[in-house]
Write a protein that holds these residues in place. Structure first.
Motif: not given
Lengths: 646, 646
Positions: A538-542, A558-562, A624-625, A564-571
């Motif tokens: 379990r991480g503090v972030a994914e 590429m690096v992105a936040a883990g 991922n993740p 569903v929302l991160a993917e939706m927002h292309r962060d």
């Protein structure tokens, strides 16, 4: 390739007698411009063309012309190029369309054209080329109607465009802004010579100081990259406009990396790292080069811009447009209507240019610029000699003031949008001139249809095989040998890309008995009886880190936040691979949702993954993740696609 | 207000003898234009001004001029306006700055100016007004240097601008595009007469067919709203450019609604619902009106655009820019170079205009437009009579072709960005002309400094009081009377806005004993001993619904996805309140992360919350999160701020 832009003789194959017809234009334009070389109209059906002697064939000419413009219809092109090649013509430019864009028949035609090139050694521009223009040698070998221009705007900019219309549109729009050109080439479909190669061939011409590219797609990106790198070394700026910003980012891909790093996102990363300033407005393309040429290729901090104006409202448009593009305005100095005087403007500009706290000064003269340019425009010209770059946006319609500025070499803009666009594009470049030579070498490796990663016959590795492959790079995964409870149970198969969806993942299994039952049920659900048992992490972030061999630009990371929302927002953040640690840190800092945990370890894992660029057997790889812990990072799922040996 | 734009006599108070000075310009421009009314230069220091008789004071004039332009310095303004008022002058336009924007002293000066207006009944334009122009009556009562224009472009567009420079810049830029104007007013700081009031005063003038607004901020929004509504009823289109797109969205607010619905987001919602087409490019402002005038105020579906071109590359720029702005191109029809003929273009345009599947046809002529407009530009003009709107983007620099198009009334654009900008702005309008009269009435209620919600002395209700307030609207919350375990324990206080941060929330309490201990610890942590015990509710999605009384535009309502990432990515929809169910559904559908659960119940709760618009005691209200269940929605936290009685 002297014969491309400086031919001593040209033939026009298929020249029409009617000077208003598309196929009649090249002869008309060449004569009107006063081209000094020999011109041979070739037309088997006529004795004369536009009052000049016409030749029945290439073979009948008294000499082999150095460059032939083939304006004959599609069906006649292959034969004409072949005859030219055999006769010793060095370059043929082809007007007709109907090649790769025209279905099966067109693709066959294109393959035959390639064969002719290989067989005869002739070099081809096009097909779908509206022609080749060299203003200095008055070579107007073009069918573009805009070259009927009476006073052609001579200058030092070279243009390469995949769209034939745009060579005429850039010429006419440049002329309206007192911006001049050395040459313009409509590269068409780039079946043989590419935009990158054409530009590269002109790099040592001291009369050419900068380049404009109009691209519909990134074709032969390795040529562009090589050209841009060489241009950067010579201090010649390159500005590009590329279509496709609105293209749906999501490719048909089984990985998130494919969905998050779409074609145009990758193009952005490509331009940035090649040191090409990618603009997003047509006026930014026309007007941007003088500014881009004055901004360093790689800035060490977020750019700070200072604005000096006589009109608060006019200047605020530029400030606003810069803000939208992420460029800070460090100071806005409004002299107001009362300060619309030469002395007030001049001393304010000189003060701001002397200030070390900003990277660029933008002058914004108001209504007086239309009829009284001596008040607020002349001081801009007189102050422009400073070390720090100075640009201008003129608020009213003021063609004379803009022409004064252009002629004095001051970057100047008709609209606040083009002004901000060019500034943002200039500062967006992250070119690594003089970077790590090893990395550079990897980047300049040629891409092409011969690369095994583009063959398409690749296969997915299962999760354990994927972990093994990544472990070689130093990427650690959650324990699968002798794991402690609680554990995750996952189905192990090369054929199941989305394990969760297939019912192939059970998390948080507490003991041996639960594990046994979970395996049984999973076997029933998936029909597979190979499993992976992995310790829960379990991480503090994914995060998500991904590598992909892109068909257009080659390896990217590429690096992105883990989640569903991160993917939706292309962060996410994308770079050409491989990257060094500094770049990887920059990438992490660009992802808004990655702020917690060991971001340094995450950056190191990006560097590691990006080294796949040197491995021609890996097509795609994704973790991922990636769990970001308080200390370290650990992969809890991975997927690698490799080239099938066969 | 005939005296504003049609005065029979004008005075210029502070007129300079030097025609090149700012204060000398109005007299020079009025004489050059041939204004037919009486002109009285007032200057106590001179017998003559620019060769004309000068008057020592307003009192010395033989008649009370109907309109006075006060170009005297800041210190002299109050006295001058007062004298004008007492003498019976109906309108005074004030050039000087130094009022509300100039610190304490300036604000005092402004208050005194308001007092003079109230006392004498004179109406004031400005301060900081560069003047008032009515081209038909040749009233060039302006100090803007751009009005030295020799051939003023007469037309039917009326301009109101908060920036004085822009009346000249819009005039000159319009002229360059063969676009003409009826009048232009620099409204300055709008201390008395607002942009909305000035425009409203011209609504019944049949010679004025449309309006351009240049706004630095949304001042006196209720006037704008009333004007826009009346303009919509008369079928007169309004296009606005407003600064502030890049403004940091996050206001200093204790609620998420404040952070997610920032100033410029609210302005967007305001324009959309007023039926004002908000453009984001300067060229879009200049060129957009003829297009906006032809698009229905409220489209029933996503707009579909068809593009007909002779140049694939040129047209692709428009397609790309439309895509970036969310407008679909239903069909791109490329006639290619070979189709650059009158007949081919004309019949393609007529076919597409006859097709019921699209809402707009855009013609994109290529290079031929520069010297051969008869080929691909003339057919655009000849086809433009159809029911369906037809617009054009011309790829090369082609001022003559653009002028032909403008003169024929065909919406036409110099850049792909302005073309797409105007199209997107035109289709973004959601004006409710002929909507629910009750809702309309609430919307048109005047806002102003007298509204109790703007007084600033408001207080927060605690969670239970907030639930009670919301329950009156029909918004249900998770059970707090006799709740079943598991429960949440929350501190209950009007002083703690962020309970979690203060250690005032414990979730998932399983039984009485745990609850007792949790209360004890919470009392210790927070120093408060009032608590709320609430049944735990778990939704399939979390939403945030918020209401806010915005100082500029009045009541707004917002819905967003719950959670930290949603906030980071600003995934939300905003409308002016109140809204009906149809609008609320539209809002939910605009939030990407709200797809699961009872979205219909969520929409109903937005309608309920939005009714707070009718309650002048509520300043702000927010439910966060609103749990979206399989059936229904339930609030699990709420915060309401109300006006303090005092």
């Amino acid at each position: 390739m002297r014969e491309l832009l400086h031919p001593r003789s040209v033939a026009i194959v298929g020249a029409s007698d009617d000077p208003t017809k598309t196929t009649g234009r090249p002869l008309r334009f060449l004569r009107a411009a006063g081209y000094a070389g020999a011109i041979y109209p070739v037309n088997p059906h006529r004795e004369t063309v536009q009052g000049e002697r016409a030749w029945p064939s290439i073979e009948a000419l008294p000499e082999a012309p150095e460059h032939a413009y083939i304006v004959a219809p599609t069906e006649a092109v292959l034969d004409a190029v072949q005859r030219c090649g055999r006769r010793g013509v060095r370059v043929a430019t082809v007007l007709a369309n109907g090649f790769s864009e025209a279905g099966e028949e067109g693709r066959e035609r294109e393959a035959r054209l390639r064969a002719v090139v290989a067989e005869t050694g002739i070099r081809v521009i096009g097909p779908s080329s509206l022609g080749v223009v060299n203003l200095r040698s008055r070579l107007l070998l073009t069918a573009n109607a805009a070259f009927a221009e009476p006073d052609l705007p001579h200058g030092s900019i070279f243009v390469a465009s995949q769209s034939g219309t745009m060579i005429g549109s850039i010429l006419s729009r440049g002329k309206a802004r007192a911006i001049g050109f050395a040459g313009l080439v409509s590269v068409g479909n780039e079946v043989d010579l590419s935009a990158g190669e054409v530009c590269e061939a002109t790099l040592d011409d001291p009369a050419i100081t900068g380049y404009l590219l109009f691209l519909e797609t990134l074709r032969k990106a390795s040529h562009l990259r090589r050209f841009a790198s060489a241009a950067a070394e010579r201090g010649k700026a390159v500005v590009a406009y590329k279509l496709g910003r609105s293209a749906a980012g999501a490719e048909l891909s089984i990985t998130h990396t494919g969905a998050l790093a779409g074609e145009d996102d990758v193009a952005d990363a490509f331009f940035r790292e090649c040191g090409i300033a990618r603009v997003h407005t047509l006026d930014g393309l026309i007007e941007g080069l003088p500014l881009v040429a004055r901004i360093p290729l790689r800035s060490t901090r977020r750019p700070r811009v200072c604005v000096v104006t006589t009109t608060g409202g006019g200047a605020a448009m530029v400030v606003d447009q810069l803000g939208v593009r992420g460029v800070d305005v460090a100071r806005l100095r409004d002299l107001t209507l009362a300060g619309t005087r030469y002395d007030a403007m001049k001393s304010a500009l000189d003060e701001e240019l002397a200030d070390s706290d900003s990277d660029l000064v933008v002058a914004v003269p108001g209504s007086s610029a239309r009829f009284e340019p001596e008040l607020a425009v002349r001081p801009v010209i007189d102050s422009a000699g400073a070390v720090k770059p100075l640009a201008a946006f003129v608020v009213p319609d003021a063609p004379d003031a803009l022409a004064m500025l252009s002629q004095a070499g001051v970057p100047s803009f008709r609209t606040p949008e083009a002004c901000a666009d060019a500034i943002a594009a200039a500062f967006s470049r992250h070119c690594r001139v003089g970077g790590n030579p090893e990395t550079e070498a990897a980047r300049h490796a040629p891409l092409g249809p011969l690369d095994p990663r583009l063959r398409g016959n690749d296969k997915m590795l299962d999760e354990v095989e994927s972990y093994e492959r990544l472990a070689r790079l130093g990427i650690r995964h959650a324990r699968i040998d002798d794991p402690s409870f609680p554990v995750a149970l996952k189905v192990l198969s090369r054929d199941i890309a989305h394990k969760s969806r297939a019912g192939g993942v059970v998390l948080g299994i507490a003991n041996e008995e639960e594990l046994r039952r979970a395996k049984e049920e999973m076997r029933r659900r998936t029909g597979v009886d190979r499993f992976l048992v992995q310790e829960m992490a379990r991480g503090v972030a994914e995060a998500l880190i991904g590598y992909r061999f892109d068909a257009q630009v080659g390896p990217i990371v590429m690096v992105a936040a883990g989640g569903v929302l991160a993917e939706m927002h292309r962060d996410r953040s994308i770079r050409l691979a491989p990257v060094d640690l500094e770049t990887a840190r920059e990438m992490v800092s660009e992802v808004k949702a990655l702020r917690a945990g060991d971001v340094e370890a995450l950056a190191a894992s990006i560097v590691a993954l990006s080294r796949l660029a040197e491995d021609a057997t890996v097509v795609e790889a994704e973790v991922n993740p990636m769990m970001v812990l308080e200390k370290g990072v650990v992969a809890v799922d991975a997927l690698v696609r490799v080239v099938e040996r066969s």
